[in-house]
Design a protein around this motif. Structure first.
Motif, short mmCIF file in Angstrom:
data_model
loop_
_atom_site.label_atom_id
_atom_site.label_comp_id
_atom_site.label_asym_id
_atom_site.label_seq_id
_atom_site.Cartn_x
_atom_site.Cartn_y
_atom_site.Cartn_z
N TRP A 46 150.00 10.84 172.28
CA TRP A 46 150.64 11.69 173.27
C TRP A 46 150.85 13.09 172.70
N ILE A 47 150.75 14.07 173.58
CA ILE A 47 150.99 15.44 173.19
C ILE A 47 151.56 16.18 174.40
N SER A 114 154.18 18.33 158.51
CA SER A 114 155.47 18.79 158.00
C SER A 114 156.57 17.77 158.24
N ILE A 115 156.47 17.00 159.32
CA ILE A 115 157.48 15.98 159.63
C ILE A 115 156.76 14.75 160.16
N GLN A 134 154.82 16.13 163.33
CA GLN A 134 154.83 17.57 163.59
C GLN A 134 153.81 18.20 162.66
N LEU A 135 152.81 18.83 163.23
CA LEU A 135 151.72 19.43 162.47
C LEU A 135 151.89 20.93 162.43
N GLU A 136 151.65 21.50 161.26
CA GLU A 136 151.68 22.95 161.11
C GLU A 136 150.25 23.42 160.91
N VAL A 151 152.40 21.70 166.39
CA VAL A 151 151.90 20.71 167.34
C VAL A 151 152.72 19.44 167.17
N GLU A 152 153.23 18.90 168.27
CA GLU A 152 154.01 17.67 168.25
C GLU A 152 153.15 16.54 168.80
#
Length: 329
Positions: A46-47, A114-115, A134-136, A151-152
């Motif tokens: 999901w995004i 990052s998370i 959580q993408l950086e 991006v979550e």
């Protein structure tokens, strides 16, 4: 290392199973096949709808809404979300996500994540575990926060990944009746397994240390003592007004150690360092110190026989007109 877009799905033969990796010592720690910590096919990704074009397997025109049962558990007023079916490959080099329907995938280096955390979808009795990432993403790898695109991504693995066999219902019920579950650790669900795999692989791929992150002053691992060394004593430093190591004891010619203790004590522990009185002069302190010599009797070494009366059964002598307390053995 930047994320990589792939057009062909990874093959399981390209990885080394974790079970096999743990059972034997690797021939080399450099190169070789990456270790596969977790694999699942048919997982849900999901995004947020506003971010769907930031990952290659989410086309900009994708309109697929989250499916049941997890999609039905979303609370009202939640941000619009789109769904894509993907295959997951959590390996020791990167997190690979491939979408068979979009025929494209993404290899994500772990420092980009990052998370990552376990996220519960739904409320009340209807809850479904998932893994939140959580993408950086930064195309040029800039250090400024403005250079990153956040991006979550939510991953929902299937209840039972493909290739995993389960016992028949009758056998499972029989085992449940024979073996009580009280006090026994329940097995992890698939979301927890996915989370632990990502955690383990993230530990294998820490963030790279960039130039300038560490101060040069901390590069020296030696222990540094402050103060001036005392002449004639290796490793002994003079004390200071603010504290630190004290100077050697007066009259001891330095510190009493295991090598010279016999010069000051006999085998019974009696002091044999000398009968003379030791005079110690105190130099005037720079700021409000004390000057002059120590008072009368300072530095005098008193033996046991000097303070006891041999004929008096242990009673002490009187010195300088003062009555001394009796020694108690």
């Amino acid at each position: 290392m930047a994320p990589t877009t792939i057009r062909t799905p990874p093959a399981l033969a390209d990885f080394k199973p974790l079970e096999e990796h743990l059972q034997q010592t690797p021939e080399t720690f450099f190169g070789g096949k990456p270790v596969l910590y977790y694999h699942a096919t048919g997982a849900k990704a999901w995004i947020p709808k506003s971010q769907r074009s930031r990952l290659p397997f989410f086309p900009a025109d994708l309109e697929a809404e989250p499916t049941a049962p997890e999609g039905a558990a979303l609370s009202e007023g939640a941000e619009e979300t789109v769904e894509q079916k993907v295959d997951l490959y959590v390996n020791s080099q990167n997190l690979t996500i491939f979408s068979p329907s979009a025929e494209v995938g993404f290899e994500i280096p772990y420092p980009v994540i990052s998370i990552h955390a376990i996220k519960t979808i739904g409320t009340g009795e209807t809850k479904y575990p998932s893994v939140f990432l959580q993408l950086e993403l930064s195309p040029d790898g800039g250090a400024d926060d403005d250079d990153f695109e956040t991006v979550e991504l939510t991953l929902i693995p299937p209840p039972t990944p493909a290739g995993t066999t389960t016992a028949p219902a009758a056998e499972t019920q029989a085992e449940t009746e024979e073996e009580p579950t009280i006090g026994k650790k329940q097995p992890d669900n698939e979301a927890t397994k996915l989370f632990k795999a990502i955690t383990a692989c993230s530990d294998l791929n820490p963030d790279p240390v960039e130039e300038g992150d560490e101060d040069d002053e901390y590069d020296d691992d030696r222990i540094v003592f402050e103060g001036d060394a005392i002449e004639g004593f290796q490793g002994v430093f003079a004390g200071s007004n603010s504290g630190g190591l004290p100077p050697p004891m007066p009259g001891s010619s330095g510190w009493i150690t295991a090598e010279n203790v016999h010069e000051y004590f006999d085998e019974q522990g009696n002091w044999i360092g000398g009968d003379e009185e030791v005079e110690v002069e105190i130099e005037e302190e720079e700021e409000g110190g004390v000057s002059g010599e120590l008072g009368e009797g300072a530095g005098t070494v008193r033996r046991r026989e000097d303070v006891e009366d041999p004929a008096g059964g242990g009673e002490e002598k009187e010195e300088q007109g003062e009555s001394k307390r009796a020694r108690i053995d």
